[in-house]
Design an enzyme around this catalytic site. Structure first.
Site, PDB file in Angstrom:
ATOM      1  CD  GLU A 263      -5.514  -0.450  -4.711  1.00  0.00           C
ATOM      2  OE1 GLU A 263      -5.632  -0.927  -3.235  1.00  0.00           O
ATOM      3  OE2 GLU A 263      -4.787  -0.641  -6.063  1.00  0.00           O
ATOM      4  CG  HIS A 282      -6.011  -4.292  -4.441  1.00  0.00           C
ATOM      5  ND1 HIS A 282      -4.250  -3.572  -4.119  1.00  0.00           N
ATOM      6  CD2 HIS A 282      -4.901  -5.600  -4.085  1.00  0.00           C
ATOM      7  CE1 HIS A 282      -3.323  -3.767  -4.109  1.00  0.00           C
ATOM      8  NE2 HIS A 282      -3.684  -5.002  -3.774  1.00  0.00           N
TER       9      HIS A 282
END
Length: 309
Positions: A263, A282
């Site tokens: 990420e 997220h």
């Protein structure tokens, strides 16, 4: 006493801490590693989200550290055993964002089952794909499989039951005679049976050595044809390349992925240009309300430790 906050925190909670403590609040400190290490030299507490790595280097720099507040629940970015050895309290905001995650799960389950919400451009341009979009599925009497039956999983079960879904769940931490199974929201199942039966599967488990790659090509192949898969837990639990193959082949009917092995997700990765796939950065646990609850809980727990309560 000094508190360092290295990622975004709700402003009123920051202000509440500032009334009693010396607070350094810099939401981009997570991206300035050297500055973060220097800032921790006199820190009694550190407050993070999921991107700040509380590792050996951070702990070595923070010689006075007494508490690590986690704006969320996952602890895979924090070296918890090392903190325990030092007597540093690790304080997740357990339960504070459960409703946000549960609503994200149910919204994406409904959206992917129906399959009718990607035609705006066509309809606006004068096309009328009514026949192609007339075979969506209802949630009513569909089977929802929940992998990880903690607080979030149980709330998902309650919302799903409100839509008249049948709910099955698996959790290796919960024994077969655990009282939670007598609540009547979900029937207990083994993972293999859950994957075989469920029309939609949602993950609510931590990333560990045992769960990394849990849903690989082999397990995805055992899922019900056309099933939906939702991951709001942690990246790395699903094999992203195998998921892409299952969606492209039509084995799975759709997926919503909020968490990734890396990420931000690198451009051109295996989940690029995959059909029937929703990708979000997220944020399943982030809403106005959840941000307030998580920040308030974290601020209160950190303050209690520093005050010796």
């Amino acid at each position: 006493m000094h508190i360092v906050i290295s990622e975004f925190m709700d402003a009123p909670a920051v202000d509440a801490l500032k009334r009693d403590f010396d607070v350094r609040y810099e939401p981009d400190l997570v991206d300035r590693r050297d500055d973060l290490l220097r800032a921790l030299a006199n820190a009694d507490a550190l407050i993070v989200r999921n991107r700040t790595r509380v590792d050996a280097a951070v702990l070595a720099a923070a010689t006075k550290l007494r508490a690590v507040g986690r704006l969320g629940v996952g602890l895979d970015n924090i070296d918890v055993p090392a903190c325990e050895q030092r007597g540093i309290a690790v304080l997740p905001a357990t339960g504070a964002n459960a409703r946000s995650v549960a609503e994200y799960v149910m919204a994406t389950v409904l959206l992917l089952l129906r399959g009718a919400y990607g035609a705006t451009g066509q309809v606006a341009a004068g096309a009328w794909p009514r026949t192609a979009l007339s075979n969506g599925r209802e949630a009513n009497q569909r089977v929802l499989g929940i992998v990880g039956y903690g607080g979030i999983g149980r709330l998902v079960a309650r919302l799903a039951r409100g839509l008249d879904m049948r709910v099955i769940a698996t959790d290796p931490v919960l024994a077969a005679d655990d009282p939670v199974w007598r609540e009547g929201l979900a029937d207990r199942a083994e993972l293999a049976d859950l994957l075989r039966q469920a029309d939609a599967v949602t993950l609510h488990i931590p990333l560990t050595e045992q769960t990394r790659g849990l849903l690989d090509a082999g397990r995805l192949a055992t899922m019900k044809d056309g099933a939906i898969l939702i991951n709001t837990a942690r990246g790395g639990i699903i094999d992203e390349a195998a998921l892409a193959d299952a969606l492209r082949s039509g084995k799975l009917g759709g997926a919503a992925i909020d968490v990734f092995d890396k990420e931000p997700m690198p451009a051109g990765g295996p989940l690029t240009d995959v059909p029937n796939l929703i990708l979000t950065p997220h944020i399943a646990g982030l809403t106005e309300e959840a941000n307030t609850r998580v920040s308030d809980m974290t601020a209160q727990r950190v303050a209690q430790v520093l005050r010796g309560r």
